[in-house]
Motif scaffolding. Structure first.
Motif, short mmCIF file in Angstrom:
data_model
loop_
_atom_site.label_atom_id
_atom_site.label_comp_id
_atom_site.label_asym_id
_atom_site.label_seq_id
_atom_site.Cartn_x
_atom_site.Cartn_y
_atom_site.Cartn_z
N ALA A 97 45.97 48.88 42.62
CA ALA A 97 45.62 47.57 42.06
C ALA A 97 46.13 47.46 40.62
N PHE A 98 45.93 48.52 39.85
CA PHE A 98 46.42 48.54 38.47
C PHE A 98 47.94 48.47 38.42
N SER A 99 48.59 49.22 39.30
CA SER A 99 50.06 49.21 39.33
C SER A 99 50.60 47.83 39.72
N TYR A 100 49.86 47.13 40.58
CA TYR A 100 50.30 45.82 41.06
C TYR A 100 50.27 44.78 39.95
N ILE A 101 49.28 44.85 39.06
CA ILE A 101 49.13 43.81 38.04
C ILE A 101 49.58 44.25 36.65
N TYR A 102 49.96 45.51 36.47
CA TYR A 102 50.23 46.05 35.13
C TYR A 102 51.34 45.30 34.40
N ALA A 103 52.48 45.13 35.05
CA ALA A 103 53.62 44.48 34.38
C ALA A 103 53.31 43.01 34.07
N SER A 104 52.71 42.29 35.00
CA SER A 104 52.40 40.87 34.72
C SER A 104 51.29 40.76 33.68
N TYR A 105 50.36 41.71 33.66
CA TYR A 105 49.32 41.71 32.64
C TYR A 105 49.93 41.89 31.25
N LEU A 106 50.86 42.81 31.11
CA LEU A 106 51.52 43.02 29.81
C LEU A 106 52.32 41.80 29.40
N SER A 107 52.95 41.13 30.36
CA SER A 107 53.75 39.94 30.04
C SER A 107 52.85 38.77 29.65
N ASP A 108 51.80 38.53 30.41
CA ASP A 108 50.94 37.37 30.17
C ASP A 108 50.05 37.53 28.94
N GLU A 109 49.44 38.67 28.78
CA GLU A 109 48.46 38.85 27.71
C GLU A 109 49.06 39.27 26.37
N PHE A 110 50.13 40.07 26.41
CA PHE A 110 50.68 40.60 25.18
C PHE A 110 52.07 40.08 24.86
N GLY A 111 52.63 39.25 25.72
CA GLY A 111 53.91 38.61 25.44
C GLY A 111 55.12 39.52 25.60
N TYR A 112 55.00 40.61 26.33
CA TYR A 112 56.15 41.47 26.57
C TYR A 112 57.12 40.77 27.52
N THR A 113 58.41 41.06 27.35
CA THR A 113 59.38 40.56 28.32
C THR A 113 59.24 41.38 29.60
N ASP A 114 59.87 40.91 30.66
CA ASP A 114 59.80 41.64 31.93
C ASP A 114 60.40 43.03 31.81
N ILE A 115 61.48 43.14 31.03
CA ILE A 115 62.13 44.44 30.86
C ILE A 115 61.24 45.39 30.08
N GLU A 116 60.61 44.91 29.00
CA GLU A 116 59.71 45.76 28.23
C GLU A 116 58.49 46.19 29.07
N ALA A 117 57.94 45.25 29.83
CA ALA A 117 56.80 45.58 30.69
C ALA A 117 57.23 46.58 31.76
N GLY A 118 58.43 46.44 32.30
CA GLY A 118 58.93 47.38 33.31
C GLY A 118 59.13 48.77 32.72
N ILE A 119 59.60 48.84 31.49
CA ILE A 119 59.79 50.14 30.83
C ILE A 119 58.43 50.81 30.62
N LEU A 120 57.44 50.04 30.19
CA LEU A 120 56.10 50.61 30.01
C LEU A 120 55.50 51.05 31.34
N TYR A 121 55.75 50.28 32.38
CA TYR A 121 55.26 50.67 33.70
C TYR A 121 55.93 51.96 34.17
N ALA A 122 57.24 52.10 33.94
CA ALA A 122 57.95 53.33 34.29
C ALA A 122 57.41 54.51 33.48
N LEU A 123 57.15 54.28 32.20
CA LEU A 123 56.59 55.33 31.35
C LEU A 123 55.20 55.74 31.84
N TYR A 124 54.42 54.78 32.27
CA TYR A 124 53.09 55.06 32.82
C TYR A 124 53.22 55.94 34.07
N GLY A 125 54.15 55.63 34.96
CA GLY A 125 54.35 56.44 36.17
C GLY A 125 54.80 57.85 35.85
#
Length: 165
Positions: A97-125
């Motif tokens: 559930a966290f993995s499913y919403i993590y990238a969109s949560y970072l984009s919507d709440e903190f204003g990260y671009t999709d690429i930045e959110a994807g990099i953070l998601y990859a770093l998390y993994g």
């Protein structure tokens, strides 16, 4: 009396008294013979002296149990198995559930671009994998109960804290 074996053959040598050689120990079948037995099962037809090379039919397989029959067998399992399965279910559900919403949560709440959110998601993994590999020896040194509590309680508390956000 001594036995000499060369290349899967056993040769008996009699002692100086002239006694007949003893029966040699059984020879272990080679790997290729074992593989041939597995790949081409020869049943009663081959053992009954049939030289035609016909392969006998395999005996019928035991009936396959249904899913619910297998679930019914779980009533005989120890209580700890249910606890471990419950923890695994809860952990897997929260992780995915966290993995499913993590990238969109970072984009919507903190204003990260999709690429930045994807990099953070990859770093998390990657960090989940590295931490799992590094913590493995420490977890093996603990008792099962301590390891489950040490992993489940902080994870639950952190996810409970993240829930309202």
């Amino acid at each position: 009396l001594c036995w000499r074996g060369t290349n899967d053959t056993v040769v008996a040598m009699s002692d100086v008294d002239g006694e007949p050689p003893l029966k040699p120990p059984p020879v272990r079948p080679s790997r290729s013979l074992l593989l041939a037995r597995c790949l081409c099962w020869r049943g009663n037809a081959a053992s009954a002296g049939d030289t035609s090379g016909a392969v006998a039919e395999r005996p019928a397989a035991p009936p396959v149990k249904s899913f619910w029959a297998k679930v019914a067998q779980m009533q005989y399992a120890p209580r700890e198995l249910f606890i471990i399965f419950s923890i695994k279910l809860a952990e897997s559900t929260s992780y995915f559930a966290f993995s499913y919403i993590y990238a969109s949560y970072l984009s919507d709440e903190f204003g990260y671009t999709d690429i930045e959110a994807g990099i953070l998601y990859a770093l998390y993994g990657v960090l989940c994998s590295v931490f799992g590999l590094l913590a493995g020896p420490a977890i093996d040194a603990l008792s099962l109960r301590s390891a489950l509590l040490l992993g489940t309680v902080p994870s639950f508390a952190a996810r409970l804290r993240l829930g309202p956000t």
